[in-house]
Scaffold this motif. Structure first.
Motif, mmCIF file in Angstrom:
data_model
loop_
_atom_site.group_PDB
_atom_site.id
_atom_site.type_symbol
_atom_site.label_atom_id
_atom_site.label_comp_id
_atom_site.label_asym_id
_atom_site.label_seq_id
_atom_site.Cartn_x
_atom_site.Cartn_y
_atom_site.Cartn_z
ATOM 1 N N VAL A 1 7.507 0.768 1.937
ATOM 2 C CA VAL A 1 6.733 1.242 2.989
ATOM 3 C C VAL A 1 6.664 2.842 2.592
ATOM 4 O O VAL A 1 5.327 3.148 2.710
ATOM 5 C CB VAL A 1 7.488 1.236 4.439
ATOM 6 C CG1 VAL A 1 6.890 2.140 5.293
ATOM 7 C CG2 VAL A 1 7.592 -0.005 4.897
ATOM 8 N N ILE A 2 7.357 3.496 2.072
ATOM 9 C CA ILE A 2 7.149 4.848 1.648
ATOM 10 C C ILE A 2 6.293 4.877 0.542
ATOM 11 O O ILE A 2 5.285 5.701 0.300
ATOM 12 C CB ILE A 2 8.521 5.377 1.137
ATOM 13 C CG1 ILE A 2 9.739 5.567 2.366
ATOM 14 C CG2 ILE A 2 8.155 7.040 0.346
ATOM 15 C CD1 ILE A 2 9.275 6.620 3.285
ATOM 16 N N PHE A 3 6.404 3.997 -0.452
ATOM 17 C CA PHE A 3 5.349 3.707 -1.562
ATOM 18 C C PHE A 3 3.975 3.627 -1.214
ATOM 19 O O PHE A 3 3.017 4.403 -1.450
ATOM 20 C CB PHE A 3 5.967 2.968 -2.609
ATOM 21 C CG PHE A 3 4.828 2.596 -3.596
ATOM 22 C CD1 PHE A 3 4.593 3.605 -4.643
ATOM 23 C CD2 PHE A 3 4.048 1.467 -3.746
ATOM 24 C CE1 PHE A 3 3.840 3.273 -5.751
ATOM 25 C CE2 PHE A 3 3.014 1.240 -4.655
ATOM 26 C CZ PHE A 3 2.869 2.006 -5.634
ATOM 27 N N PHE A 4 3.785 2.648 -0.235
ATOM 28 C CA PHE A 4 2.425 2.550 0.210
ATOM 29 C C PHE A 4 1.973 3.319 1.074
ATOM 30 O O PHE A 4 0.689 3.822 1.229
ATOM 31 C CB PHE A 4 2.217 1.075 0.979
ATOM 32 C CG PHE A 4 2.374 -0.065 -0.086
ATOM 33 C CD1 PHE A 4 1.259 -0.320 -1.144
ATOM 34 C CD2 PHE A 4 3.494 -0.872 -0.250
ATOM 35 C CE1 PHE A 4 1.157 -1.275 -1.853
ATOM 36 C CE2 PHE A 4 3.466 -1.867 -1.041
ATOM 37 C CZ PHE A 4 2.409 -2.170 -1.863
ATOM 38 N N LYS B 1 -2.816 9.408 -0.718
ATOM 39 C CA LYS B 1 -3.355 9.764 -2.181
ATOM 40 C C LYS B 1 -4.943 9.458 -1.895
ATOM 41 O O LYS B 1 -5.510 10.209 -2.211
ATOM 42 C CB LYS B 1 -2.598 9.184 -3.384
ATOM 43 C CG LYS B 1 -3.390 9.584 -4.493
ATOM 44 C CD LYS B 1 -2.698 8.866 -5.768
ATOM 45 C CE LYS B 1 -3.178 9.370 -6.958
ATOM 46 N NZ LYS B 1 -4.482 8.733 -7.382
ATOM 47 N N PHE B 2 -5.091 8.332 -1.584
ATOM 48 C CA PHE B 2 -6.536 7.716 -1.521
ATOM 49 C C PHE B 2 -7.400 8.289 -0.331
ATOM 50 O O PHE B 2 -8.520 8.789 -0.616
ATOM 51 C CB PHE B 2 -6.726 6.467 -1.370
ATOM 52 C CG PHE B 2 -6.643 5.657 -2.728
ATOM 53 C CD1 PHE B 2 -7.273 5.825 -3.675
ATOM 54 C CD2 PHE B 2 -5.358 4.558 -2.780
ATOM 55 C CE1 PHE B 2 -7.109 5.022 -4.859
ATOM 56 C CE2 PHE B 2 -5.281 4.133 -4.006
ATOM 57 C CZ PHE B 2 -6.088 4.275 -5.003
ATOM 58 N N LEU B 3 -6.481 8.953 0.708
ATOM 59 C CA LEU B 3 -7.360 9.647 1.742
ATOM 60 C C LEU B 3 -7.778 10.777 1.501
ATOM 61 O O LEU B 3 -8.788 11.523 1.989
ATOM 62 C CB LEU B 3 -6.276 9.603 3.034
ATOM 63 C CG LEU B 3 -6.497 8.392 3.836
ATOM 64 C CD1 LEU B 3 -5.461 8.231 5.011
ATOM 65 C CD2 LEU B 3 -7.806 7.663 4.243
ATOM 66 N N VAL B 4 -6.615 11.767 0.674
ATOM 67 C CA VAL B 4 -7.199 13.045 0.399
ATOM 68 C C VAL B 4 -7.861 13.195 -0.900
ATOM 69 O O VAL B 4 -8.444 14.184 -1.019
ATOM 70 C CB VAL B 4 -5.483 13.711 -0.261
ATOM 71 C CG1 VAL B 4 -5.535 15.180 -0.668
ATOM 72 C CG2 VAL B 4 -4.494 14.004 1.073
#
Length: 51
Positions: free
Chosen positions: A38-41, A47-50
């Motif tokens: 859960v932490i990884f995803f 990362k993709f949002l930023v």
């Protein structure tokens, strides 16, 4: 000479909880793996949002 000595046999395991250590280990590994997944995803989505 009569001495009253009360020695506890360490094989009696008087204070041990009646639990299954194997399943405690399995649930620990599965729970930690799920938590880290859960932490990884979560970080991948951030990362993709930023970026």
């Amino acid at each position: 000479m009569d001495v009253n000595i009360h020695v506890n046999d360490p094989r009696e395991h008087i204070n041990e909880e009646p639990r299954n250590d194997f399943w405690d280990l399995v649930f620990g590994f599965v729970g930690m793996f799920g938590f880290m997944t859960v932490i990884f995803f979560g970080f991948v989505i951030i990362k993709f949002l930023v970026g």
